[in-house]
Scaffold this motif. Structure first.
Motif, PDB file in Angstrom:
ATOM      1  N   GLU A  13       0.831  -1.081   0.159  1.00  0.00           N
ATOM      2  CA  GLU A  13      -0.018   0.007   0.088  1.00  0.00           C
ATOM      3  C   GLU A  13       0.987   1.237  -0.093  1.00  0.00           C
ATOM      4  N   PRO A  14       0.418   2.094  -0.987  1.00  0.00           N
ATOM      5  CA  PRO A  14       1.484   3.364  -0.578  1.00  0.00           C
ATOM      6  C   PRO A  14       1.205   3.802   0.741  1.00  0.00           C
ATOM      7  N   VAL A  15       2.257   4.528   1.284  1.00  0.00           N
ATOM      8  CA  VAL A  15       2.549   5.242   2.446  1.00  0.00           C
ATOM      9  C   VAL A  15       2.084   6.676   2.279  1.00  0.00           C
ATOM     10  N   ASP A  16       1.195   6.911   3.249  1.00  0.00           N
ATOM     11  CA  ASP A  16       0.734   8.418   3.119  1.00  0.00           C
ATOM     12  C   ASP A  16       1.796   9.375   3.896  1.00  0.00           C
ATOM     13  N   THR A  17       2.381  10.296   3.306  1.00  0.00           N
ATOM     14  CA  THR A  17       3.580  11.110   3.706  1.00  0.00           C
ATOM     15  C   THR A  17       3.117  12.514   3.796  1.00  0.00           C
ATOM     16  N   GLN A  18       1.692  12.764   3.033  1.00  0.00           N
ATOM     17  CA  GLN A  18       1.421  14.277   3.289  1.00  0.00           C
ATOM     18  C   GLN A  18       0.171  14.809   3.887  1.00  0.00           C
ATOM     19  N   THR A  19      -0.302  13.742   4.603  1.00  0.00           N
ATOM     20  CA  THR A  19      -1.837  14.129   5.116  1.00  0.00           C
ATOM     21  C   THR A  19      -1.175  14.671   6.642  1.00  0.00           C
ATOM     22  N   SER A  20      -0.287  14.410   7.257  1.00  0.00           N
ATOM     23  CA  SER A  20       0.458  15.140   8.368  1.00  0.00           C
ATOM     24  C   SER A  20       0.564  16.718   8.027  1.00  0.00           C
ATOM     25  N   LYS A  21       1.358  16.489   6.877  1.00  0.00           N
ATOM     26  CA  LYS A  21       1.900  17.892   6.443  1.00  0.00           C
ATOM     27  C   LYS A  21       0.581  18.762   6.203  1.00  0.00           C
ATOM     28  N   ILE A  22      -0.378  18.228   5.293  1.00  0.00           N
ATOM     29  CA  ILE A  22      -1.585  19.050   5.077  1.00  0.00           C
ATOM     30  C   ILE A  22      -2.183  19.399   6.515  1.00  0.00           C
ATOM     31  N   SER A  23      -2.070  18.624   7.304  1.00  0.00           N
ATOM     32  CA  SER A  23      -3.150  19.113   8.827  1.00  0.00           C
ATOM     33  C   SER A  23      -2.370  19.906   9.417  1.00  0.00           C
ATOM     34  N   ALA A  24      -1.043  19.869   9.344  1.00  0.00           N
ATOM     35  CA  ALA A  24      -0.110  21.083  10.025  1.00  0.00           C
ATOM     36  C   ALA A  24      -0.563  22.299   9.359  1.00  0.00           C
ATOM     37  N   GLN A  25      -0.613  22.502   7.890  1.00  0.00           N
ATOM     38  CA  GLN A  25      -0.795  23.582   7.232  1.00  0.00           C
ATOM     39  C   GLN A  25      -2.277  23.820   7.593  1.00  0.00           C
ATOM     40  N   GLU A  26      -3.161  23.098   7.737  1.00  0.00           N
ATOM     41  CA  GLU A  26      -4.413  23.498   7.899  1.00  0.00           C
ATOM     42  C   GLU A  26      -4.717  24.209   9.381  1.00  0.00           C
ATOM     43  N   GLN A  27      -3.853  23.673  10.239  1.00  0.00           N
ATOM     44  CA  GLN A  27      -3.879  24.308  11.786  1.00  0.00           C
ATOM     45  C   GLN A  27      -3.032  25.627  11.663  1.00  0.00           C
ATOM     46  N   GLU A  28      -2.154  25.827  10.940  1.00  0.00           N
ATOM     47  CA  GLU A  28      -1.433  27.004  10.799  1.00  0.00           C
ATOM     48  C   GLU A  28      -2.419  27.968  10.327  1.00  0.00           C
ATOM     49  N   ALA A  29      -3.106  27.505   9.197  1.00  0.00           N
ATOM     50  CA  ALA A  29      -4.190  28.380   8.325  1.00  0.00           C
ATOM     51  C   ALA A  29      -5.316  28.867   9.473  1.00  0.00           C
ATOM     52  N   VAL A  30      -5.480  27.992  10.055  1.00  0.00           N
ATOM     53  CA  VAL A  30      -6.759  28.264  11.055  1.00  0.00           C
ATOM     54  C   VAL A  30      -6.260  29.320  12.094  1.00  0.00           C
ATOM     55  N   LEU A  31      -4.956  29.065  12.743  1.00  0.00           N
ATOM     56  CA  LEU A  31      -4.534  30.247  13.728  1.00  0.00           C
ATOM     57  C   LEU A  31      -4.254  31.261  13.118  1.00  0.00           C
ATOM     58  N   ASN A  32      -3.693  31.510  11.647  1.00  0.00           N
ATOM     59  CA  ASN A  32      -3.619  32.822  11.121  1.00  0.00           C
ATOM     60  C   ASN A  32      -4.864  33.228  10.624  1.00  0.00           C
ATOM     61  N   LEU A  33      -5.731  32.590  10.442  1.00  0.00           N
ATOM     62  CA  LEU A  33      -7.145  33.107  10.483  1.00  0.00           C
ATOM     63  C   LEU A  33      -7.749  33.641  11.606  1.00  0.00           C
ATOM     64  N   SER A  34      -7.617  32.973  12.696  1.00  0.00           N
ATOM     65  CA  SER A  34      -7.985  33.229  13.961  1.00  0.00           C
ATOM     66  C   SER A  34      -7.284  34.802  14.318  1.00  0.00           C
ATOM     67  N   PHE A  35      -6.022  34.685  14.196  1.00  0.00           N
ATOM     68  CA  PHE A  35      -5.433  36.147  14.453  1.00  0.00           C
ATOM     69  C   PHE A  35      -6.013  37.049  13.476  1.00  0.00           C
ATOM     70  N   LEU A  36      -6.222  36.922  12.256  1.00  0.00           N
ATOM     71  CA  LEU A  36      -6.605  37.799  11.396  1.00  0.00           C
ATOM     72  C   LEU A  36      -7.864  38.345  11.955  1.00  0.00           C
ATOM     73  N   VAL A  37      -8.839  37.569  11.971  1.00  0.00           N
ATOM     74  CA  VAL A  37     -10.249  37.787  12.570  1.00  0.00           C
ATOM     75  C   VAL A  37     -10.187  38.718  13.748  1.00  0.00           C
ATOM     76  N   SER A  38      -9.066  38.466  14.784  1.00  0.00           N
ATOM     77  CA  SER A  38      -9.352  38.876  15.999  1.00  0.00           C
ATOM     78  C   SER A  38      -8.635  40.680  15.552  1.00  0.00           C
ATOM     79  N   GLN A  39      -7.732  40.706  14.628  1.00  0.00           N
ATOM     80  CA  GLN A  39      -7.171  41.954  14.382  1.00  0.00           C
ATOM     81  C   GLN A  39      -8.580  42.713  13.533  1.00  0.00           C
ATOM     82  N   ILE A  40      -9.174  42.058  12.953  1.00  0.00           N
ATOM     83  CA  ILE A  40     -10.331  42.883  12.177  1.00  0.00           C
ATOM     84  C   ILE A  40     -11.324  43.291  13.219  1.00  0.00           C
ATOM     85  N   PHE A  41     -11.598  42.573  14.245  1.00  0.00           N
ATOM     86  CA  PHE A  41     -12.559  42.834  15.393  1.00  0.00           C
ATOM     87  C   PHE A  41     -11.926  44.180  16.207  1.00  0.00           C
TER      88      PHE A  41
END
Length: 190
Positions: A85-113
């Motif tokens: 079976e092919p080994v999934d090496t990208q899901t963890s990287k994508i999850s980390a990028q999603e987490q970072e994007a969520v944090l950046n979005l949260s920061f951006l939303v707080s700055q807008i407020f």
């Protein structure tokens, strides 16, 4: 193996094409449509397959194939065949990028407020300042209207006496007692 195949089918069905389409720029819409069409075709083909492939009837092939030992050799090789079976090496990287994007979005939303809050405070202060200026202007207008009425109702200058002038404009009255010499005012006021 059945669970893995079912998991793969679920993963294929889990693509949110509407959310995906929202992120596709207009100039890449045709490529996106081609990808969706290919994905739908592959999904349909995968869904039509049984969960587990039908077992190979080796006895049928032993009777049908003339060369002795050939089917046994194929059966042995097939049993030993293991496709990793092919080994999934990208899901963890994508999850980390999603987490970072969520944090950046949260920061951006707080700055807008924060910006909106500051803007509302400034607006309130400007409204208060404008209201105070408006009230002060009304007072000044009332004072100037009184002055204008006084000027409209006074005797014309060419008909005034010195007493009329001093009464209309008290600042023009000379204090001869305090300052007995001409110009009867302190020199600093001239």
């Amino acid at each position: 193996s059945n669970r893995e195949m079912a998991g793969r089918r679920t993963a294929i069905k889990a693509i949110d094409w509407l959310a995906f389409a929202e992120r596709v720029p207009p100039n890449q819409r045709a490529m996106f449509n081609n990808l969706k069409t290919c994905s739908d075709a592959i999904s349909a083909r995968l869904a039509s397959l049984p969960e587990k492939p039908a077992p190979i009837d080796w006895s049928y092939y032993r009777k049908t194939v003339a060369k002795a030992g050939m089917v046994d050799e194929f059966e042995k090789k097939f049993a030993a065949l293991s496709i990793p079976e092919p080994v999934d090496t990208q899901t963890s990287k994508i999850s980390a990028q999603e987490q970072e994007a969520v944090l950046n979005l949260s920061f951006l939303v707080s700055q807008i407020f924060l910006f909106i809050f500051r803007l509302s405070v400034v607006t309130v202060l400007q409204n208060q300042s404008a209201a105070a200026y408006l009230e002060a202007s009304k007072i000044r207008i009332a004072h100037y209207e009184k002055e204008l009425d006084k000027l409209k109702n006074m005797i014309p200058f060419d008909q005034m006496t010195t007493d009329d002038l001093n009464q209309a404009f008290p600042e023009t009255k000379l204090d001869k007692e305090k300052y007995p010499y001409w110009p009867h005012k302190p020199i600093a006021e001239l």
